[in-house]
Design a protein around this motif. Structure first.
Motif, PDB file in Angstrom:
ATOM      1  N   HIS A  62       0.837  -1.199   0.000  1.00  0.00           N
ATOM      2  CA  HIS A  62       0.000   0.000   0.000  1.00  0.00           C
ATOM      3  C   HIS A  62       0.874   1.252   0.000  1.00  0.00           C
ATOM      4  O   HIS A  62       1.908   1.311   0.664  1.00  0.00           O
ATOM      5  N   LEU A  63       0.432   2.247  -0.764  1.00  0.00           N
ATOM      6  CA  LEU A  63       1.052   3.578  -0.762  1.00  0.00           C
ATOM      7  C   LEU A  63      -0.043   4.621  -0.593  1.00  0.00           C
ATOM      8  O   LEU A  63      -1.061   4.582  -1.304  1.00  0.00           O
ATOM      9  N   SER A  64       0.154   5.554   0.330  1.00  0.00           N
ATOM     10  CA  SER A  64      -0.792   6.654   0.481  1.00  0.00           C
ATOM     11  C   SER A  64      -0.632   7.645  -0.661  1.00  0.00           C
ATOM     12  O   SER A  64       0.358   7.617  -1.396  1.00  0.00           O
ATOM     13  N   ALA A  65      -1.600   8.532  -0.795  1.00  0.00           N
ATOM     14  CA  ALA A  65      -1.545   9.555  -1.834  1.00  0.00           C
ATOM     15  C   ALA A  65      -0.369  10.498  -1.577  1.00  0.00           C
ATOM     16  O   ALA A  65      -0.008  10.759  -0.418  1.00  0.00           O
ATOM     17  N   PRO A  66       0.259  11.027  -2.633  1.00  0.00           N
ATOM     18  CA  PRO A  66       1.388  11.955  -2.444  1.00  0.00           C
ATOM     19  C   PRO A  66       1.050  13.155  -1.572  1.00  0.00           C
ATOM     20  O   PRO A  66       1.899  13.625  -0.804  1.00  0.00           O
ATOM     21  N   GLY A  88       3.593   0.983  10.626  1.00  0.00           N
ATOM     22  CA  GLY A  88       2.967   0.619   9.360  1.00  0.00           C
ATOM     23  C   GLY A  88       3.830   1.130   8.224  1.00  0.00           C
ATOM     24  O   GLY A  88       3.373   1.873   7.351  1.00  0.00           O
ATOM     25  N   SER A  89       5.099   0.721   8.207  1.00  0.00           N
ATOM     26  CA  SER A  89       6.100   1.284   7.290  1.00  0.00           C
ATOM     27  C   SER A  89       5.888   0.874   5.845  1.00  0.00           C
ATOM     28  O   SER A  89       6.407   1.525   4.934  1.00  0.00           O
ATOM     29  N   CYS A 165       2.067   7.167  12.264  1.00  0.00           N
ATOM     30  CA  CYS A 165       1.279   5.949  12.147  1.00  0.00           C
ATOM     31  C   CYS A 165       0.505   6.014  10.839  1.00  0.00           C
ATOM     32  O   CYS A 165      -0.240   6.971  10.592  1.00  0.00           O
ATOM     33  N   GLY A 166       0.665   4.989  10.004  1.00  0.00           N
ATOM     34  CA  GLY A 166       0.041   4.959   8.699  1.00  0.00           C
ATOM     35  C   GLY A 166      -1.264   4.195   8.663  1.00  0.00           C
ATOM     36  O   GLY A 166      -1.672   3.727   7.591  1.00  0.00           O
ATOM     37  N   ALA A 167      -1.938   4.064   9.798  1.00  0.00           N
ATOM     38  CA  ALA A 167      -3.252   3.415   9.854  1.00  0.00           C
ATOM     39  C   ALA A 167      -4.125   4.185  10.837  1.00  0.00           C
ATOM     40  O   ALA A 167      -3.625   4.899  11.716  1.00  0.00           O
ATOM     41  N   GLY A 168      -5.447   4.043  10.663  1.00  0.00           N
ATOM     42  CA  GLY A 168      -6.365   4.773  11.520  1.00  0.00           C
ATOM     43  C   GLY A 168      -6.261   4.329  12.972  1.00  0.00           C
ATOM     44  O   GLY A 168      -6.299   3.142  13.286  1.00  0.00           O
ATOM     45  N   VAL A 169      -6.093   5.293  13.876  1.00  0.00           N
ATOM     46  CA  VAL A 169      -5.913   5.008  15.305  1.00  0.00           C
ATOM     47  C   VAL A 169      -7.241   5.215  16.031  1.00  0.00           C
ATOM     48  O   VAL A 169      -7.863   6.282  15.918  1.00  0.00           O
ATOM     49  N   ALA A 217      -7.492   2.824   6.684  1.00  0.00           N
ATOM     50  CA  ALA A 217      -7.914   1.561   7.287  1.00  0.00           C
ATOM     51  C   ALA A 217      -7.471   1.543   8.746  1.00  0.00           C
ATOM     52  O   ALA A 217      -6.401   2.051   9.080  1.00  0.00           O
ATOM     53  N   PRO A 218      -8.266   0.970   9.642  1.00  0.00           N
ATOM     54  CA  PRO A 218      -7.920   0.995  11.072  1.00  0.00           C
ATOM     55  C   PRO A 218      -6.749   0.076  11.399  1.00  0.00           C
ATOM     56  O   PRO A 218      -6.437  -0.846  10.653  1.00  0.00           O
TER      57      PRO A 218
END
Length: 362
Positions: A62-66, A88-89, A165-169, A217-218
């Protein structure tokens, strides 16, 4: 989340669009984004969409939007020597950009729950180190990736200066995330559908600022064990540099300082050369003007440097004006730089022309 800026034709074009939209606001973040081609972290079949401002997911990769990554980089306020933890590297794209700004004395750790994604990130990191021209332009802090759930990090782990953190907390894990920070540290995470920046101002005090609305995503909850106990996740021990490493770092910095090539502005088409050492121009001018002085004038100046009223300063000022006048009268027009014209006419790449012109002029 994404689509805030128009798609680019290449990585530089994408960064230009992010700058125009004010997602990238500092030179340091811009340099990190331009140093790493986003398409290098895509699978080959999906590279044509790499420069769109959209998130991408294929299986667990997975890659987030720029625009999200740029806001995160700006909010973290990175500089050399900091310790960074990426929860979540994923592909390692963000961790590698952060490593360009942390320098060789920083700490760069990542936690990823999927082991196959860690292998993917290590392959991309190896490819960057081996093939990218940007690797030699930065003092790189190489990331270390650990497989595990970021909610199971050992309490004995040292706190970090920067955490993302790259996921919903979930709200119930907010305090856990805050305690991963040192005093003065910055935490950036998606909290209640908002990308949130939290600064730890004291042992029990924090400042919170909402950045923008996001959809992540959580976090994956830890698995329940039969006895109710979990094995805590141990983070890598911070690296202590050997004397050989310190010498290598110092030599690399010195070489980059001496061999720094001129930068090329693709908008103006002009090469900007690094500044040269300052010289004692006044002393050199006097040495040159003495050549043009009459022997009698020079002899009288040495034998009697004072005027009739024993005023040395006035004589010195008059002498300097006279020397400058003589030098200006004898100065001829500069000759045509045949070497420069010849180099510019050769069918060579622009960087090679820069090197030839720069070292010729030195």
């Amino acid at each position: 989340m994404g689509g805030a800026v128009s798609a680019g034709e290449d990585n530089d074009d994408l960064i230009d669009n992010l700058k125009d939209a004010q997602y990238i606001r500092t030179d340091e973040v811009e340099k990190a984004f331009r140093a790493i081609d986003r398409a290098d972290y895509y699978l080959d079949d999906y590279k044509e969409i790499a420069y769109k401002d959209l998130a991408w997911k294929h299986g667990n990769i997975h890659l987030s939007a720029p625009c999200i990554y740029s806001e995160v980089m700006e909010a973290l306020e990175l500089y050399p020597g900091l310790s960074f933890l990426n929860l979540g590297s994923g592909t390692g794209y963000l961790s590698t950009m952060v490593g360009l700004l942390l320098g060789p004395f920083g700490v760069n750790h990542g936690v990823e729950i999927h082991p196959e994604v860690i292998e993917y990130a290590k392959q991309k990191l190896e490819q960057f180190v081996r093939t990218s021209d940007s690797f030699d332009k930065f003092d790189f802090c190489e990331p270390s990736f650990v497989a595990g759930n970021c909610l199971e990090i050992s309490l004995e782990t040292s706190a970090y200066d920067r955490v993302y953190c790259g996921a919903g907390v979930q709200k119930e894990h907010e305090e856990y995330m805050k305690n991963l920070l040192k005093v003065g540290g910055i935490l950036v995470m998606p909290l209640e559908e908002k990308l949130t920046k939290i600064t730890r101002t004291g042992p029990t005090t924090w400042e919170t600022r909402k950045i923008l609305a996001v959809s992540f995503a959580p976090l994956v909850q830890p698995n329940q064990t039969e006895n109710g106990k979990r094995r805590p996740l141990q983070m890598p021990t911070p690296l202590v540099h050997s004397l050989q490493d310190l010498s290598r770092i110092a030599i690399r910095r010195r070489i980059k300082t001496i061999m720094k090539p001129p930068s090329f502005c693709r908008y103006t088409g002009i090469f900007k050369y690094p500044p040269r050492y300052k010289r004692k121009r006044l002393r050199r001018r006097r040495m040159e003007t003495i050549v043009f002085l009459d022997k009698e004038v020079f002899a009288s100046r040495i034998s009697n440097p004072f005027d009739d009223n024993n005023n040395y300063d006035d004589v010195e000022e008059d002498s300097r004006e006279e020397e400058e006048q003589v030098a200006s009268e004898t100065k001829s027009d500069p000759p045509v730089n045949v070497f420069r014209e010849r180099i510019l006419s050769l069918p060579l790449p622009d960087p090679l022309k820069c090197y030839l012109l720069y070292y010729r002029e030195k």
